[in-house]
Design a protein around this motif. Structure first.
Motif, mmCIF file in Angstrom:
data_model
loop_
_atom_site.group_PDB
_atom_site.id
_atom_site.type_symbol
_atom_site.label_atom_id
_atom_site.label_comp_id
_atom_site.label_asym_id
_atom_site.label_seq_id
_atom_site.Cartn_x
_atom_site.Cartn_y
_atom_site.Cartn_z
ATOM 1 N N VAL A 35 41.698 57.502 40.482
ATOM 2 C CA VAL A 35 41.284 56.766 41.681
ATOM 3 C C VAL A 35 41.658 55.296 41.521
ATOM 4 N N PHE A 36 41.399 54.751 40.350
ATOM 5 C CA PHE A 36 41.722 53.342 40.098
ATOM 6 C C PHE A 36 43.234 53.108 40.152
ATOM 7 N N VAL A 37 43.993 53.975 39.494
ATOM 8 C CA VAL A 37 45.455 53.844 39.478
ATOM 9 C C VAL A 37 46.016 53.962 40.894
ATOM 10 N N ASP A 38 45.553 54.938 41.657
ATOM 11 C CA ASP A 38 46.021 55.106 43.039
ATOM 12 C C ASP A 38 45.707 53.870 43.879
ATOM 13 N N SER A 39 44.565 53.260 43.645
ATOM 14 C CA SER A 39 44.184 52.055 44.388
ATOM 15 C C SER A 39 45.080 50.877 44.030
ATOM 16 N N LEU A 40 45.431 50.752 42.754
ATOM 17 C CA LEU A 40 46.368 49.700 42.360
ATOM 18 C C LEU A 40 47.721 49.896 43.051
ATOM 19 N N ASP A 78 39.243 43.698 48.162
ATOM 20 C CA ASP A 78 39.523 44.995 48.782
ATOM 21 C C ASP A 78 39.708 46.100 47.741
ATOM 22 N N LEU A 79 40.379 45.780 46.645
ATOM 23 C CA LEU A 79 40.565 46.748 45.566
ATOM 24 C C LEU A 79 39.220 47.190 45.010
ATOM 25 N N LYS A 80 38.361 46.254 44.726
ATOM 26 C CA LYS A 80 37.054 46.587 44.163
ATOM 27 C C LYS A 80 36.201 47.357 45.179
ATOM 28 N N ARG A 81 36.239 46.943 46.431
ATOM 29 C CA ARG A 81 35.447 47.628 47.464
ATOM 30 C C ARG A 81 35.913 49.079 47.622
ATOM 31 N N HIS A 82 37.231 49.260 47.730
ATOM 32 C CA HIS A 82 37.762 50.614 47.928
ATOM 33 C C HIS A 82 37.483 51.511 46.712
ATOM 34 N N THR A 83 37.752 50.997 45.525
ATOM 35 C CA THR A 83 37.515 51.832 44.338
ATOM 36 C C THR A 83 36.037 52.155 44.197
ATOM 37 N N ALA A 84 35.173 51.213 44.494
ATOM 38 C CA ALA A 84 33.731 51.472 44.408
ATOM 39 C C ALA A 84 33.325 52.604 45.345
ATOM 40 N N LYS A 85 33.725 52.502 46.604
ATOM 41 C CA LYS A 85 33.354 53.542 47.573
ATOM 42 C C LYS A 85 33.916 54.905 47.186
ATOM 43 N N THR A 86 35.183 54.934 46.788
ATOM 44 C CA THR A 86 35.836 56.194 46.448
ATOM 45 C C THR A 86 35.244 56.803 45.181
ATOM 46 N N LEU A 87 34.990 55.966 44.189
ATOM 47 C CA LEU A 87 34.426 56.472 42.932
ATOM 48 C C LEU A 87 32.985 56.932 43.099
ATOM 49 N N LEU A 88 32.210 56.220 43.880
ATOM 50 C CA LEU A 88 30.827 56.649 44.127
ATOM 51 C C LEU A 88 30.798 57.987 44.867
ATOM 52 N N ARG A 89 31.704 58.147 45.829
ATOM 53 C CA ARG A 89 31.794 59.428 46.539
ATOM 54 C C ARG A 89 32.192 60.541 45.571
ATOM 55 N N PHE A 122 28.773 49.022 42.354
ATOM 56 C CA PHE A 122 29.573 49.653 41.313
ATOM 57 C C PHE A 122 30.123 48.628 40.324
ATOM 58 N N TRP A 123 30.783 47.598 40.856
ATOM 59 C CA TRP A 123 31.408 46.571 40.018
ATOM 60 C C TRP A 123 30.503 45.358 39.892
ATOM 61 N N GLN A 124 30.563 44.694 38.752
ATOM 62 C CA GLN A 124 29.972 43.367 38.646
ATOM 63 C C GLN A 124 30.734 42.468 39.608
ATOM 64 N N GLN A 125 30.087 41.451 40.111
ATOM 65 C CA GLN A 125 30.697 40.643 41.163
ATOM 66 C C GLN A 125 31.802 39.719 40.677
ATOM 67 N N GLU A 126 31.707 39.224 39.489
ATOM 68 C CA GLU A 126 32.688 38.231 39.052
ATOM 69 C C GLU A 126 33.977 38.879 38.552
ATOM 70 N N ASN A 127 35.069 38.112 38.668
ATOM 71 C CA ASN A 127 36.386 38.539 38.202
ATOM 72 C C ASN A 127 36.914 37.625 37.099
ATOM 73 N N HIS A 128 36.390 36.433 37.027
ATOM 74 C CA HIS A 128 36.826 35.412 36.074
ATOM 75 C C HIS A 128 38.336 35.258 36.013
ATOM 76 N N PRO A 129 38.978 34.936 37.148
ATOM 77 C CA PRO A 129 40.433 34.738 37.118
ATOM 78 C C PRO A 129 40.798 33.497 36.307
ATOM 79 N N ILE A 130 41.769 33.656 35.436
ATOM 80 C CA ILE A 130 42.267 32.544 34.632
ATOM 81 C C ILE A 130 43.746 32.384 34.940
#
Length: 182
Positions: A35-40, A78-89, A122-130
């Motif tokens: 699911v994660f790979v397909d979302s990427l 969007d990636l995190k939202r979609h993967t969360a919904k799909t994985l929870l389902r 599903f996901w923690q909110q932070e991404n910590h982009p560097i």
């Protein structure tokens, strides 16, 4: 959130990490990993996500990414939202999942603590982009990302881990097409 952890320019390379709430080991089954790979892949093909490196561990992901086409923060959201919904389902529907009730309870518990959710988180909110503003920093983060499964004891060599771009960098076929960091 501090300016240090914000995406200022989507065209620059960023090292991003994000984890499941409570570091729950969701990505132990191929069904969930796919699911994660397909979302990427979807974000690459339809949202302009440029992936230079990636690694999916049991409870977190590392990416080196940029985007010419869109706002990188929005793509990640969007990636995190979609993967969360799909994985929870997928968790709700997977009667064979031995940890299903416990995981859903944990995600629901986290969701109740966050006013932005209707049920689960599903996901923690932070991404910590560097921002990877130098070649040295890019090489360092690329090495760190690819060594994650080795350090965890999953494989002896980075390119042997299926859910990582280390395969691409070793000249082997990977699950996701990547752009290479020189």
């Amino acid at each position: 959130m501090s300016e240090k952890y914000k995406i200022q320019d989507s065209r620059q390379l960023y090292f991003v990490s994000f984890a499941t709430v409570n570091w729950i080991d969701v990505f132990t089954r191929r069904l969930y990993n796919d699911v994660f790979v397909d979302s990427l892949r979807y974000c690459q093909q339809h949202k302009g996500l440029e992936i230079y490196a990636w690694c999916l561990m049991t409870n977190h992901a590392h990416l080196i990414i940029s985007s010419e086409a869109d706002n990188l923060s929005h793509i990640l959201r969007d990636l995190k939202r979609h993967t969360a919904k799909t994985l929870l389902r997928a968790l709700e529907e997977n009667q064979q999942e031995s940890r299903r009730e416990w995981m859903l309870w944990m995600f629901e518990r986290a969701g109740r603590r966050n006013a932005h959710n209707t049920k689960y988180q599903f996901w923690q909110q932070e991404n910590h982009p560097i921002e990877l503003h130098s070649n040295e920093l890019r090489r360092q983060r690329l090495h760190y990302l690819h060594q994650n499964p080795v350090v965890a004891g999953f494989v002896d060599a980075p390119e042997d881990f299926l859910y990582s771009s280390a395969r691409n960098y070793a000249g082997r076929p990977g699950l996701i097409e990547v752009l290479f960091i020189d």
